[in-house]
Motif scaffolding. Structure first.
Motif, PDB file in Angstrom:
ATOM      1  N   ASP A 161      -5.020  -1.022  -4.521  1.00 26.51           N
ATOM      2  CA  ASP A 161      -3.919  -1.863  -4.037  1.00 26.51           C
ATOM      3  C   ASP A 161      -4.280  -3.341  -4.026  1.00 26.51           C
ATOM      4  O   ASP A 161      -3.452  -4.193  -4.371  1.00 26.51           O
ATOM      5  CB  ASP A 161      -3.521  -1.410  -2.631  1.00 26.51           C
ATOM      6  CG  ASP A 161      -2.416  -2.257  -2.034  1.00 26.51           C
ATOM      7  OD1 ASP A 161      -1.456  -2.583  -2.765  1.00 26.51           O
ATOM      8  OD2 ASP A 161      -2.516  -2.609  -0.845  1.00 26.51           O
TER       9      ASP A 161
ATOM     10  N   GLU B 288       0.818  -1.210   0.000  1.00 25.10           N
ATOM     11  CA  GLU B 288       0.000   0.000   0.000  1.00 25.10           C
ATOM     12  C   GLU B 288       0.856   1.266   0.000  1.00 25.10           C
ATOM     13  O   GLU B 288       0.412   2.329  -0.439  1.00 25.10           O
ATOM     14  CB  GLU B 288      -0.965  -0.002   1.186  1.00 25.10           C
ATOM     15  CG  GLU B 288      -0.317   0.063   2.558  1.00 25.10           C
ATOM     16  CD  GLU B 288       0.132  -1.284   3.082  1.00 25.10           C
ATOM     17  OE1 GLU B 288       0.589  -1.345   4.249  1.00 25.10           O
ATOM     18  OE2 GLU B 288       0.049  -2.281   2.334  1.00 25.10           O
ATOM     19  N   ARG B 289       2.100   1.172   0.489  1.00 21.72           N
ATOM     20  CA  ARG B 289       2.981   2.343   0.479  1.00 21.72           C
ATOM     21  C   ARG B 289       3.659   2.529  -0.872  1.00 21.72           C
ATOM     22  O   ARG B 289       3.987   3.651  -1.268  1.00 21.72           O
ATOM     23  CB  ARG B 289       4.052   2.209   1.566  1.00 21.72           C
ATOM     24  CG  ARG B 289       3.486   2.138   2.976  1.00 21.72           C
ATOM     25  CD  ARG B 289       4.608   2.059   3.984  1.00 21.72           C
ATOM     26  NE  ARG B 289       4.158   1.460   5.226  1.00 21.72           N
ATOM     27  CZ  ARG B 289       4.969   1.055   6.197  1.00 21.72           C
ATOM     28  NH1 ARG B 289       6.276   1.182   6.047  1.00 21.72           N
ATOM     29  NH2 ARG B 289       4.483   0.509   7.291  1.00 21.72           N
TER      30      ARG B 289
ATOM     31  N   ASN C   9      -2.990   6.338   3.283  1.00 20.67           N
ATOM     32  CA  ASN C   9      -3.226   5.074   3.967  1.00 20.67           C
ATOM     33  C   ASN C   9      -3.911   5.239   5.320  1.00 20.67           C
ATOM     34  O   ASN C   9      -4.591   4.321   5.782  1.00 20.67           O
ATOM     35  CB  ASN C   9      -1.893   4.332   4.140  1.00 20.67           C
ATOM     36  CG  ASN C   9      -1.345   3.836   2.806  1.00 20.67           C
ATOM     37  OD1 ASN C   9      -2.084   3.304   1.995  1.00 20.67           O
ATOM     38  ND2 ASN C   9      -0.060   4.050   2.574  1.00 20.67           N
TER      39      ASN C   9
ATOM     40  N   GLN D  34      -7.382   1.775  -1.390  1.00 20.33           N
ATOM     41  CA  GLN D  34      -7.372   0.396  -0.910  1.00 20.33           C
ATOM     42  C   GLN D  34      -7.842  -0.557  -1.997  1.00 20.33           C
ATOM     43  O   GLN D  34      -7.292  -1.653  -2.160  1.00 20.33           O
ATOM     44  CB  GLN D  34      -8.240   0.257   0.341  1.00 20.33           C
ATOM     45  CG  GLN D  34      -7.604   0.871   1.559  1.00 20.33           C
ATOM     46  CD  GLN D  34      -8.430   0.740   2.815  1.00 20.33           C
ATOM     47  OE1 GLN D  34      -7.992   1.092   3.892  1.00 20.33           O
ATOM     48  NE2 GLN D  34      -9.641   0.253   2.682  1.00 20.33           N
TER      49      GLN D  34
END
Length: 444
Positions: free
Chosen positions: A239, A81-82, A93, A236
């Motif tokens: 990802d 996610e980063r 996030n 989200q």
């Protein structure tokens, strides 16, 4: 074996063929996921077990492909996610109100990424965002925890490992295995229709989507189902939506529930990631699903486990870290710390996928209806009990574990899957589409 010993008991607990352990090759990548707790060991173990289960399933009773586990790929995937970029933009996030706060006697962590959780947090404490810090500072941590949870929000008091072990929920977690894989009903041996898995994904943030994202990597037809009343956060979805399709159904509506039942009748796997009991009114408990769809694999995950006084509580990785003593271990005298990744989420996701794949392998020969269950708190307990490991030497470069693709969401940079084995897929068949935009039917 050329890899850490924790793989062996986890693989054995899932009933995997011990002969496959000799097919693991490990590549180090230097000091990745640095922490006081052995996060890299845990992450590597979860990915290795998942890759073994995937190779076994893909081997279909023959020789399973050799598994290669690269620490760099593991570390990159555990912070996927980063690394995500959507049209060059970095994702958000954590929302501003999802953070640690000082209380009158310690610390508390809140989670308010979704609008409804933010509203419940502020309503419970009778304040607005500007006054939240002062309101929390005047209360004890446990008072904030209890008050916010009672109103449907999320807040967890910081506990030390000793305090968590003495807590009733902590004691319940300590009595449970890392992952449950149980046969819960009889059904004939069965193979996937047309050789392709069909997976219904009723999960979000983050462990469930990681598990189903992994099944999609292996070629499964994964259909994620959400209610239109609870939109997913766009980043989200970007990802974790790789290889999946996404549709909207309100299971409280008769027509949508009939559509779900039609999908269920042809499903191999159902994954749920909401707090235990919250979907029972729709007939989505493991027992109810097993009765209507003999032979299905039901995979259920939660934050705290389906037992104990916190069985009905919502939770996320960051909150479980705070409750179980991880934040205290990783912090200082001045402030609680965090793991270098949402390792409870990612680790539990790969473990859940491993359990599903093992159940499907068993189903091919022995039949049965299967139930796989994991919890972030169980993964946390396991992580805290792993032996410490010295940090490996060397530099780490994440770039070689990243890729880019164009699709309906624009240009995406993303982390490649760390689940690799001889003859296995190199990447997902497609990037994520738009949330909720797909029809509620199987693709073929």
């Amino acid at each position: 074996m050329t890899i850490s010993d924790p793989v062996v008991p986890v693989w054995q607990a899932l009933g995997g063929d011990p002969a496959l352990l000799s097919r693991i090759t490990h590549r180090g990548a230097g000091d990745v996921l640095p922490a006081r707790l052995p996060v890299l060991t845990a992450a590597r173990t979860c990915v290795t077990v998942c890759a073994l289960a995937a190779a076994e399933f893909a081997g279909d009773g023959g020789t399973a492909g050799a598994v290669t586990v690269d620490d760099g790929a593991v570390a990159t995937a555990f912070v996927s996610e980063r690394h995500l970029r959507v049209g060059g933009r970095a994702p958000e996030n954590f929302a501003p109100l999802s953070r640690m706060w000082r209380t009158a006697d310690g610390w508390v962590r809140t989670h308010a990424n979704y609008p409804w959780h933010r509203a419940a947090l502020l309503s419970a404490l009778g304040t607005d965002a500007d006054g939240l810090g002062a309101e929390i500072a005047g209360r004890t941590a446990v008072d904030v925890e209890d008050t916010v949870y009672a109103a449907g929000g999320l807040a967890v008091a910081l506990r030390s490992p000793k305090e968590w072990a003495a807590h009733e929920q902590g004691a319940e977690v300590a009595r449970r295995p890392l992952l449950n894989l149980d046969r819960i009903g009889d059904a004939p041996a069965v193979r996937e229709r047309g050789g392709r898995l069909r997976v219904l994904d009723l999960s979000r943030v983050l462990a469930g989507p990681v598990a189903t994202r992994t099944l999609a990597l292996l070629g499964a037809d994964v259909l994620r189902i959400d209610t239109p009343e609870r939109p997913e956060l766009p980043d989200q979805h970007a990802d974790t939506g790789f290889g999946k399709r996404s549709t909207l159904l309100d299971l409280g509506r008769a027509a949508d529930h009939r559509t779900f039942e039609e999908l269920l009748a042809e499903a191999d796997v159902v994954v749920t990631g909401y707090r235990p009991g919250s979907l029972d009114r729709f007939g989505l408990s493991p027992a109810a699903l097993a009765e209507r769809r003999p032979g299905v694999v039901v995979a259920r995950l939660s934050a705290w486990g389906g037992y104990g006084p916190w069985a009905g509580r919502r939770g996320f990785d960051s909150l479980v870290q705070v409750a179980t003593g991880i934040a205290a271990v990783e912090g200082t005298d001045e402030r609680p710390g965090v793991l270098p990744a949402q390792a409870l989420d990612h680790g539990t996701g790969y473990l859940l996928a491993a359990g599903v794949l093992r159940a499907l392998t068993e189903r091919r020969t022995a039949g049965g209806t299967w139930h796989v269950e994991g919890a972030l708190a169980q993964t946390a307990h396991w992580l805290c009990g792993l032996p410490s490991a010295a940090a490996p030497e060397g530099a780490y470069e994440s770039e070689r574990h990243l890729a880019e693709t164009d699709g309906p969401l624009g240009r995406l940079r993303y982390a490649k899957s760390p689940v690799t084995f001889t003859g296995g897929p190199a990447d997902w068949p497609a990037g994520p589409g738009r949330w909720g935009a797909d029809p509620a039917r199987w693709s073929g």
